[in-house]
Design a protein around this motif. Structure first.
Motif, mmCIF file in Angstrom:
data_model
loop_
_atom_site.group_PDB
_atom_site.id
_atom_site.type_symbol
_atom_site.label_atom_id
_atom_site.label_comp_id
_atom_site.label_asym_id
_atom_site.label_seq_id
_atom_site.Cartn_x
_atom_site.Cartn_y
_atom_site.Cartn_z
ATOM 1 N N TYR A 409 -28.752 -36.820 -47.528
ATOM 2 C CA TYR A 409 -28.153 -37.641 -48.935
ATOM 3 C C TYR A 409 -27.755 -36.560 -49.902
ATOM 4 O O TYR A 409 -26.314 -36.687 -50.238
ATOM 5 C CB TYR A 409 -29.067 -38.457 -49.609
ATOM 6 C CG TYR A 409 -28.454 -39.653 -50.253
ATOM 7 C CD1 TYR A 409 -27.919 -40.813 -49.868
ATOM 8 C CD2 TYR A 409 -28.303 -39.495 -51.897
ATOM 9 C CE1 TYR A 409 -27.042 -41.743 -50.699
ATOM 10 C CE2 TYR A 409 -27.527 -40.324 -52.531
ATOM 11 C CZ TYR A 409 -27.209 -41.442 -51.896
ATOM 12 O OH TYR A 409 -26.329 -42.568 -52.706
ATOM 13 N N GLY A 410 -28.249 -35.460 -49.939
ATOM 14 C CA GLY A 410 -27.729 -34.582 -51.130
ATOM 15 C C GLY A 410 -28.846 -33.607 -51.560
ATOM 16 O O GLY A 410 -30.045 -33.718 -51.285
ATOM 17 N N GLU A 411 -28.454 -32.077 -51.504
ATOM 18 C CA GLU A 411 -29.241 -31.334 -51.752
ATOM 19 C C GLU A 411 -29.971 -31.487 -53.316
ATOM 20 O O GLU A 411 -29.461 -32.084 -54.380
ATOM 21 C CB GLU A 411 -28.589 -29.891 -51.987
ATOM 22 C CG GLU A 411 -27.965 -29.414 -50.636
ATOM 23 C CD GLU A 411 -27.369 -27.940 -50.989
ATOM 24 O OE1 GLU A 411 -26.839 -27.751 -51.963
ATOM 25 O OE2 GLU A 411 -27.314 -27.400 -49.889
ATOM 26 N N GLY A 412 -31.418 -31.139 -53.435
ATOM 27 C CA GLY A 412 -31.800 -31.165 -54.682
ATOM 28 C C GLY A 412 -32.314 -32.601 -54.890
ATOM 29 O O GLY A 412 -32.667 -33.065 -56.070
ATOM 30 N N TYR A 413 -32.393 -33.353 -53.961
ATOM 31 C CA TYR A 413 -32.792 -34.864 -54.046
ATOM 32 C C TYR A 413 -34.073 -35.070 -54.796
ATOM 33 O O TYR A 413 -35.078 -34.430 -54.251
ATOM 34 C CB TYR A 413 -32.798 -35.542 -52.884
ATOM 35 C CG TYR A 413 -32.860 -37.134 -53.135
ATOM 36 C CD1 TYR A 413 -31.775 -38.035 -52.605
ATOM 37 C CD2 TYR A 413 -34.039 -37.690 -53.138
ATOM 38 C CE1 TYR A 413 -31.964 -39.397 -52.723
ATOM 39 C CE2 TYR A 413 -34.345 -39.039 -53.235
ATOM 40 C CZ TYR A 413 -33.188 -39.801 -52.965
ATOM 41 O OH TYR A 413 -33.256 -41.320 -53.135
ATOM 42 N N ARG A 414 -34.212 -35.856 -55.849
ATOM 43 C CA ARG A 414 -35.536 -35.966 -56.601
ATOM 44 C C ARG A 414 -35.879 -37.469 -56.446
ATOM 45 O O ARG A 414 -34.816 -38.190 -56.898
ATOM 46 C CB ARG A 414 -35.547 -35.520 -58.060
ATOM 47 C CG ARG A 414 -35.795 -33.954 -57.711
ATOM 48 C CD ARG A 414 -36.021 -33.507 -59.361
ATOM 49 N NE ARG A 414 -34.665 -33.871 -60.134
ATOM 50 C CZ ARG A 414 -34.506 -33.750 -61.290
ATOM 51 N NH1 ARG A 414 -35.428 -33.015 -61.995
ATOM 52 N NH2 ARG A 414 -33.305 -33.865 -62.004
ATOM 53 N N GLY A 415 -37.061 -37.854 -56.021
ATOM 54 C CA GLY A 415 -37.312 -39.318 -56.081
ATOM 55 C C GLY A 415 -38.702 -39.574 -55.933
ATOM 56 O O GLY A 415 -39.650 -38.627 -55.269
ATOM 57 N N ARG A 416 -39.257 -41.030 -55.868
ATOM 58 C CA ARG A 416 -40.661 -41.382 -55.562
ATOM 59 C C ARG A 416 -40.564 -42.698 -55.094
ATOM 60 O O ARG A 416 -39.901 -43.512 -55.743
ATOM 61 C CB ARG A 416 -41.452 -41.170 -56.760
ATOM 62 C CG ARG A 416 -42.654 -41.146 -56.482
ATOM 63 C CD ARG A 416 -43.593 -40.876 -57.845
ATOM 64 N NE ARG A 416 -45.007 -41.220 -57.817
ATOM 65 C CZ ARG A 416 -45.885 -40.987 -58.725
ATOM 66 N NH1 ARG A 416 -45.531 -40.364 -59.825
ATOM 67 N NH2 ARG A 416 -47.183 -41.220 -58.808
ATOM 68 N N ALA A 417 -41.395 -43.059 -54.400
ATOM 69 C CA ALA A 417 -41.476 -44.381 -53.927
ATOM 70 C C ALA A 417 -43.061 -44.866 -54.151
ATOM 71 O O ALA A 417 -44.112 -43.834 -53.865
ATOM 72 C CB ALA A 417 -41.324 -44.660 -52.614
ATOM 73 N N ARG A 418 -43.375 -46.246 -54.407
ATOM 74 C CA ARG A 418 -44.808 -46.703 -54.472
ATOM 75 C C ARG A 418 -44.697 -48.031 -54.130
ATOM 76 O O ARG A 418 -43.837 -48.877 -54.294
ATOM 77 C CB ARG A 418 -45.109 -46.570 -55.937
ATOM 78 C CG ARG A 418 -46.418 -47.472 -56.217
ATOM 79 C CD ARG A 418 -46.745 -47.283 -57.626
ATOM 80 N NE ARG A 418 -47.459 -45.817 -57.821
ATOM 81 C CZ ARG A 418 -48.103 -45.498 -58.871
ATOM 82 N NH1 ARG A 418 -47.898 -46.426 -60.124
ATOM 83 N NH2 ARG A 418 -48.741 -44.176 -59.163
ATOM 84 N N MET A 419 -45.883 -48.495 -53.280
ATOM 85 C CA MET A 419 -46.240 -49.766 -53.012
ATOM 86 C C MET A 419 -47.504 -50.138 -53.603
ATOM 87 O O MET A 419 -48.581 -49.505 -53.277
ATOM 88 C CB MET A 419 -45.849 -49.978 -51.499
ATOM 89 C CG MET A 419 -47.005 -49.395 -50.405
ATOM 90 S SD MET A 419 -46.477 -50.198 -48.881
ATOM 91 C CE MET A 419 -47.981 -49.289 -48.161
#
Length: 481
Positions: A409-419
């Motif tokens: 999707y893109g360089e340096g992507y930052r993110g987090r997921a929680r369930m």
């Protein structure tokens, strides 16, 4: 009668009268009419309501260029071309087109095509099943009156604030020029989105938050990641502060914001985004035994409690269940089904919490997206909410950047997921995603939460490779161990 031509009768009867022609009111009328009932909508402003002209649509028109440029900057081969200032006049012109230049002709045509009458002017209840519209028009309802008047921005009782004529959300989404300096008060959705948009359009933005972080109704990591991004974009963020006084010496002149710390901030405009109140202060609630200006208490079918005869409904923001356009439209579908069932004498399915006549999703599966950079999206209960509700849970977190689709999707992507998983039933109670492009991940989580899909069955829902949705596989792997 056509939508634009409902006139002149001294006392007109309809099956359903709807106060408010926003998305909620339009959908109540549409569902009632689809069930064979006659319906009329009473509106004192623009047909289409807050969302169409002063909230959802204009704000997203302002924000989409921001996120598009941000995403392009992460794509090799396109970064240099995307590394230019936004064309603010072009963005504002597009916003104007999105809101149809604050004209509601198209929305009126839709009402007309749907067979729903329109009466323009302020409408007030005048006792059971009666609505009086300015000019002496009297409407009576055979079956139901639905209050769908929405909510409005509230100014806190700060000395000098009202006299300074600050921006509210309407001003922030409709401004014709970019202010050189903008102070935003409030760390919720409106404050975060408007700080994001106006900073990208060239304003020097200061964001003031009374609490210790942004987006307090989401998981803490959502506010943290969004705050980091805002700071990198040049927004000056101050938490744990309160506005003590506001001064503006002359209309259109600079505004001075005094903080409880003793600091002063001078800006060209001040946006207050700290809360909302129901638009029920002047709709005649007192004539049916209710308190003017109050939120409306409703049952699961959206019928107002405490009103004799069960003919009054409160749908959308006015009931304070979930102040979101999509939830208002959802409630409208439920209310429309309940109204038509009662009109036909069909039993109401009150014993079925996920039935056609019960707005259960308002409690268990409310989805929300904050269109910041990065986006933040959540549905259902946060970990803290689940704990307070007494569930025995397991919380599973994953780094979105570790998913192949995010890397592409893109360089340096930052993110987090929680369930958040209910261990006793092994179903999802909630999910949260933060990162570029995560808004489109949310509906799969909403289905899982609303349908109470067993975690073991989710294991068989195979995400396509390489997409960001593969984070579902990583979450389930971590849960299974």
């Amino acid at each position: 009668m056509a939508a634009t031509e409902a006139t002149n009768a001294a006392d007109e009867a309809y099956d359903v009268i709807v106060l408010g022609a926003g998305p909620t009111g339009e959908n109540v009328a549409d569902r009632a009419h689809a069930a064979g009932l006659s319906a009329v909508v009473v509106e004192s402003e623009l047909v289409g309501g807050e969302c169409s002209y002063w909230a959802c649509m204009p704000s997203k028109a302002l924000l989409r260029p921001v996120t598009a440029r941000s995403e392009a900057r992460r794509v090799p081969g396109f970064q240099e071309a995307a590394d230019r200032p936004l064309d603010a006049p072009a963005v504002l012109a597009h916003r104007d087109a999105v809101v149809s230049y604050w004209k509601d002709d198209g929305q009126v045509r839709w009402l007309d095509s749907a067979g729903i009458d329109l009466v323009r002017g302020p409408g007030r209840l005048a006792g059971p099943r009666r609505v009086v519209v300015d000019g002496g028009r009297v409407l009576t309802a055979r079956h139901a009156v639905a209050v769908c008047t929405g909510s409005r921005a509230v100014l806190p009782p700060v000395p000098g604030l009202a006299e300074a004529r600050p921006w509210t959300s309407r001003d922030a989404t409709g401004a014709k020029t970019v202010p050189g300096r903008l102070v935003v008060v409030g760390g919720g959705v409106v404050g975060v989105e408007m700080a994001t948009a106006w900073r990208a359009l060239g304003s020097s933005v200061t964001l003031l938050v009374r609490g210790d972080g942004l987006l307090p109704r989401m998981e803490p990591f959502a506010g943290h990641l969004v705050a980091e991004s805002l700071a990198e974009a040049g927004v000056f963020l101050r938490t744990g502060v309160e506005v003590r006084e506001v001064r503006r010496e002359a209309p259109g002149g600079p505004v001075t914001v005094l903080l409880d710390s003793g600091d002063e901030i001078v800006a060209d405009e001040l946006l207050i985004a700290t809360g909302r109140a129901p638009r029920t202060e002047d709709i005649g609630l007192e004539t049916v035994g209710l308190t003017p200006g109050s939120w409306l208490d409703v049952d699961e079918t959206l019928r107002v409690t405490g009103v004799t005869g069960g003919w009054l409904y409160g749908v959308g923001d006015v009931n304070h269940r979930a102040l979101l356009t999509h939830q208002g439209k959802y409630q409208a579908r439920i209310a429309g089904a309940a109204i038509s069932a009662r009109a036909r004498g069909v039993p109401i399915l009150e014993s079925d919490p996920w039935g056609a006549h019960s707005a259960t999703a308002d409690i268990r599966a409310v989805p929300q997206v904050v269109f910041s950079d990065p986006e933040a999206a959540s549905v259902g209960l946060s970990a803290a909410e689940a704990e307070r509700a007494g569930y025995r849970t397991r919380v599973v977190d994953q780094d979105l950047a570790a998913v192949s689709g995010a890397y592409l999707y893109g360089e340096g992507y930052r993110g987090r997921a929680r369930m958040v998983v209910d261990l006793d039933r092994e179903v999802l109670l909630g999910a949260t995603f933060v990162g570029p492009g995560v808004a489109e991940l949310l509906h799969s989580a909403t289905i899982a939460v609303a349908a109470e899909v067993p975690v073991e069955r989710l294991w068989h829902a195979v995400p396509s490779y390489p997409t960001i949705s593969e984070v579902w596989l990583r979450l389930l792997e971590a849960y299974r161990g």
